[in-house]
Enzyme design. Structure first.
Site, PDB file in Angstrom:
ATOM      1  CG  HIS A   1      -4.555  21.694  -0.257  1.00  0.00           C
ATOM      2  ND1 HIS A   1      -5.409  22.280   0.649  1.00  0.00           N
ATOM      3  CD2 HIS A   1      -5.214  20.607  -0.720  1.00  0.00           C
ATOM      4  CE1 HIS A   1      -6.531  21.594   0.713  1.00  0.00           C
ATOM      5  NE2 HIS A   1      -6.430  20.564  -0.100  1.00  0.00           N
TER       6      HIS A   1
ATOM      7  CG  HIS B   1     -11.790  18.416  -3.031  1.00  0.00           C
ATOM      8  ND1 HIS B   1     -11.954  17.197  -3.651  1.00  0.00           N
ATOM      9  CD2 HIS B   1     -11.455  18.131  -1.741  1.00  0.00           C
ATOM     10  CE1 HIS B   1     -11.737  16.223  -2.781  1.00  0.00           C
ATOM     11  NE2 HIS B   1     -11.422  16.768  -1.619  1.00  0.00           N
TER      12      HIS B   1
ATOM     13  CG  HIS C   1     -10.076  18.803   6.582  1.00  0.00           C
ATOM     14  ND1 HIS C   1     -11.394  18.662   6.237  1.00  0.00           N
ATOM     15  CD2 HIS C   1      -9.471  19.303   5.486  1.00  0.00           C
ATOM     16  CE1 HIS C   1     -11.585  19.032   4.982  1.00  0.00           C
ATOM     17  NE2 HIS C   1     -10.407  19.423   4.505  1.00  0.00           N
TER      18      HIS C   1
HETATM   19 FE   LIG Z   1      -9.882  20.023   2.423  1.00  0.00          FE
HETATM   20 FE   LIG Z   2      -7.769  18.930   0.044  1.00  0.00          FE
END
Ligand SMILES: [Fe+2]
Ligand SMILES: [Fe+2]
Length: 297
Positions: free
Chosen positions: A177, A94, A204
């Site tokens: 990530h 993002h 997460h």
């Molecule tokens: Fe995230």
């Molecule tokens: Fe992400």
């Protein structure tokens, strides 16, 4: 242990041994997992200075890809995080969600975009920051490719970043990530002995597989989220449920309840760049309030 030994030596023999003790005091790094919206920012900015004091942290890196209302980051939020005590911000899939971010990606030194975006994509592929003891630490981020949008090969991108680092930089932290644990394990094994830490973000959810790999690289598949835990990955449960059941699109608003800080702390020998330990952390609101008292914030 080496840390304490270093401090003891310094106290015992004074400044003549400062150089020697610096060599044997481990560098202590913390990677904070995806900061989700205001609840994530609020608990983190409240507690991070106290956490730095209590855990004797030399450097705190945080993934800020969800910091602005759950998606992206703005210049204001970047500066807010730095002012609170975060030393470097990494981004993920993002990264470019907020257009405002482009104004800081080239000018600011303490923020990196994923290094396996196309070569012409805005932003730094790595940065070098200094911790409390002035040791240089290279920080970079990569995106995985399993169950994610197509990007350049993360393994080859890692090689490119490592080849472009100054030779005197030995402490190197990768925020990987990625979605799949297999993807993350492969990166850990690929870079074992070549970087100090491969720590995962993006899912997460904190994993319990932290370890120092045989070559001296600290590894964890995911350090977890910094945001509201009464949620689905930081978003309101009712909204996600409604869309899942009806297929009717709703706005996945950031949730608010039970904010926590998640991350992992790594000790690194600054001379060799090899990790000696890795430990997960999870801090709830009451612990964050206590940490705020520690720093007087
Ligand atoms: Fe995230
Ligand atoms: Fe992400």
């Amino acid at each position: 242990m080496a840390r304490e030994q270093g401090f003891r030596l310094r106290f015992a023999h004074g400044s003549l041994l400062t150089a020697l003790t610096r060599k044997i005091i481990a560098l202590r790094l913390l990677l904070i997992g995806d900061i989700v919206g205001k609840p994530g920012r609020k608990i983190l900015t409240r507690a991070v200075r106290g956490l730095k004091i209590e855990e004797k942290l030399d450097l705190v890196v945080a993934n800020g890809e969800n910091a602005a209302a759950g998606s992206g980051i703005t210049p204001t939020i970047y500066h807010e995080l730095l002012a609170a005590g975060i030393d470097c911000v990494t981004l993920g899939d993002h990264a470019y969600r907020r257009r405002e971010v482009f104004s800081i990606l080239e000018t600011e030194k303490k923020i990196v975009r994923p290094a396996n975006y196309p070569q012409d994509a805005p932003g730094r592929t790595f940065t070098i920051v200094r911790g409390r003891n002035q040791v240089s630490v290279a920080v970079f981020a990569l995106l995985g490719r399993v169950f994610m949008s197509p990007v350049d090969c993360p393994l080859r991108a890692a090689d490119r970043v490592l080849a472009s680092l100054p030779s005197d930089v030995r402490v190197i932290l990768l925020d990987y990530h990625a979605e799949a644990t297999s993807d993350k394990q492969l990166m850990g094994r690929y870079l074992d002995g070549r970087v100090s830490a491969v720590m995962g973000t993006h899912t997460h959810v904190q994993t319990a597989d932290e370890q120092v790999l045989p070559g001296g690289t600290a590894y964890i598949s995911d350090v977890g989220m910094t945001g509201p835990f009464y949620s689905i990955l930081g978003r309101r449960i009712d909204r996600v449920l409604e869309t899942t059941k009806t297929f009717r699109p709703t706005h996945f608003e950031v949730a608010t309840k039970d904010p926590r800080i998640c991350g992992a702390i790594v000790d690194v020998d600054p001379e060799s760049g090899k990790a000696t330990s890795i430990r997960r952390i999870s801090i709830d609101q009451s612990q964050a309030d206590r940490l705020a008292d520690v720093s007087g914030t």
